[in-house]
Design an enzyme around this catalytic site. Sequence first.
Site, PDB file in Angstrom:
ATOM      1  N   ARG A  44       0.809  -1.221   0.000  1.00 27.05           N
ATOM      2  CA  ARG A  44       0.000   0.000   0.000  1.00 27.05           C
ATOM      3  C   ARG A  44       0.845   1.276   0.000  1.00 27.05           C
ATOM      4  O   ARG A  44       0.333   2.359  -0.314  1.00 27.05           O
ATOM      5  CB  ARG A  44      -0.962   0.012   1.188  1.00 27.05           C
ATOM      6  CG  ARG A  44      -0.305   0.100   2.545  1.00 27.05           C
ATOM      7  CD  ARG A  44      -1.357   0.148   3.651  1.00 27.05           C
ATOM      8  NE  ARG A  44      -0.757   0.217   4.970  1.00 27.05           N
ATOM      9  CZ  ARG A  44      -0.418  -0.841   5.700  1.00 27.05           C
ATOM     10  NH1 ARG A  44      -0.620  -2.052   5.211  1.00 27.05           N
ATOM     11  NH2 ARG A  44       0.114  -0.703   6.892  1.00 27.05           N
ATOM     12  N   CYS A 135      11.723  -0.383  24.093  1.00 29.64           N
ATOM     13  CA  CYS A 135      12.020   1.025  24.352  1.00 29.64           C
ATOM     14  C   CYS A 135      12.203   1.315  25.843  1.00 29.64           C
ATOM     15  O   CYS A 135      13.120   2.057  26.239  1.00 29.64           O
ATOM     16  CB  CYS A 135      10.916   1.913  23.770  1.00 29.64           C
ATOM     17  SG  CYS A 135       9.247   1.394  24.212  1.00 29.64           S
ATOM     18  N   HIS A 248       8.569   8.310  27.154  1.00 27.15           N
ATOM     19  CA  HIS A 248       8.274   7.384  28.243  1.00 27.15           C
ATOM     20  C   HIS A 248       8.966   7.856  29.523  1.00 27.15           C
ATOM     21  O   HIS A 248      10.130   8.275  29.489  1.00 27.15           O
ATOM     22  CB  HIS A 248       8.784   5.977  27.914  1.00 27.15           C
ATOM     23  CG  HIS A 248       8.010   5.269  26.853  1.00 27.15           C
ATOM     24  ND1 HIS A 248       6.850   5.752  26.303  1.00 27.15           N
ATOM     25  CD2 HIS A 248       8.248   4.067  26.241  1.00 27.15           C
ATOM     26  CE1 HIS A 248       6.398   4.890  25.400  1.00 27.15           C
ATOM     27  NE2 HIS A 248       7.228   3.861  25.352  1.00 27.15           N
TER      28      HIS A 248
END
Length: 342
Positions: A44, A135, A248
């Site tokens: 796509r 992460c 974070h």
Amino acid sequence: MADTNKLYNVAVAGATGAVGGAMLDVLARKNFPIKELRLLASERSVGKTLTFQGKGIPVKLLSKDAFEGIDIALFSAGGDRSLEFGPAAAAAGAIVVDNSSAFRMDPEIPLVVPEVNPHAIAQYTKRGIIANPNCSTIQMLVALKPIYDKVGIKRIVVSTYQAVSGTGAKAIAELQNQILAYAAGKPMMAKVYPHQIAFNCLPQIDSFIDNGYTKEEMKMVNETRKIFEDQEIGVTATAVRVPVYYGHSESINIETKEKISASEVKKILATAPGVQLVDEPARGMYPLATDCAGKFETFVGRIREDESIANGINLWVVSDNILKGAALNAVQIAEHLIADYI
């Protein structure tokens, strides 16, 4: 010594995603020595053009034969695509740096945070693949490694406060839409998360497993032990999703093997690689998610002694989860590869 004039053919798999885009940004900001940049994505996205250093580059199809002539392949296309196309890229001669969880716990594949265990990169020769950690694990270990080296760490208790960008673009849109709906007095719809995320905290990241923890929490446990090469270290985690777009935050409590004072920890971290010390609480200065967005560093503050045990330290650690938590860490691994291995 590395040839400083050598250029490398680099592929980015998942180039149109948030982390893929951040990888391109980091490559540009670091002026990585690129000869050819090959951008790969799903069907796509084929035909789209992305701009890199002022030049438009068309996106090509991510396929098993897309890596011919590539030296380094940075993957952020999801675990299933990493499993399908990562080994093919390695077989074609590329060194794969994978951002998904697909290979992290494979004993033959190194799991690397360059500030923590750069020596592990040498193991890439076994499979041609290097894994990027979770992460939350990355920023925690960047902050803790200097302390670990100095006095040892017996136990880690961590609570994370993770931004919605860790889930992806749809989660960012969901938070935005809920905020707008609230302001307009309309119902807030939850599709990405099991509950409303706006003005809320969700103590669930990923799915729950039999021991009552989530997969995200156990990633932090298992990855820490692998990266530190220490199966004896105690780690327990609670991972929480919060209504923050980027960055974070983590509250970390450690029990060290030897006594160390808060002032000594501050002194160590003030010169630690990848760390930015922000710790003047009397002046309202401590790490904030809003300040870390777009920054390479891992920010550490609120360092204080845990008065409930003999050898305890508390820290507050914040980092851009898309950069150091993903794209930057991958590019840093690539920098080590070209400096020391290829």
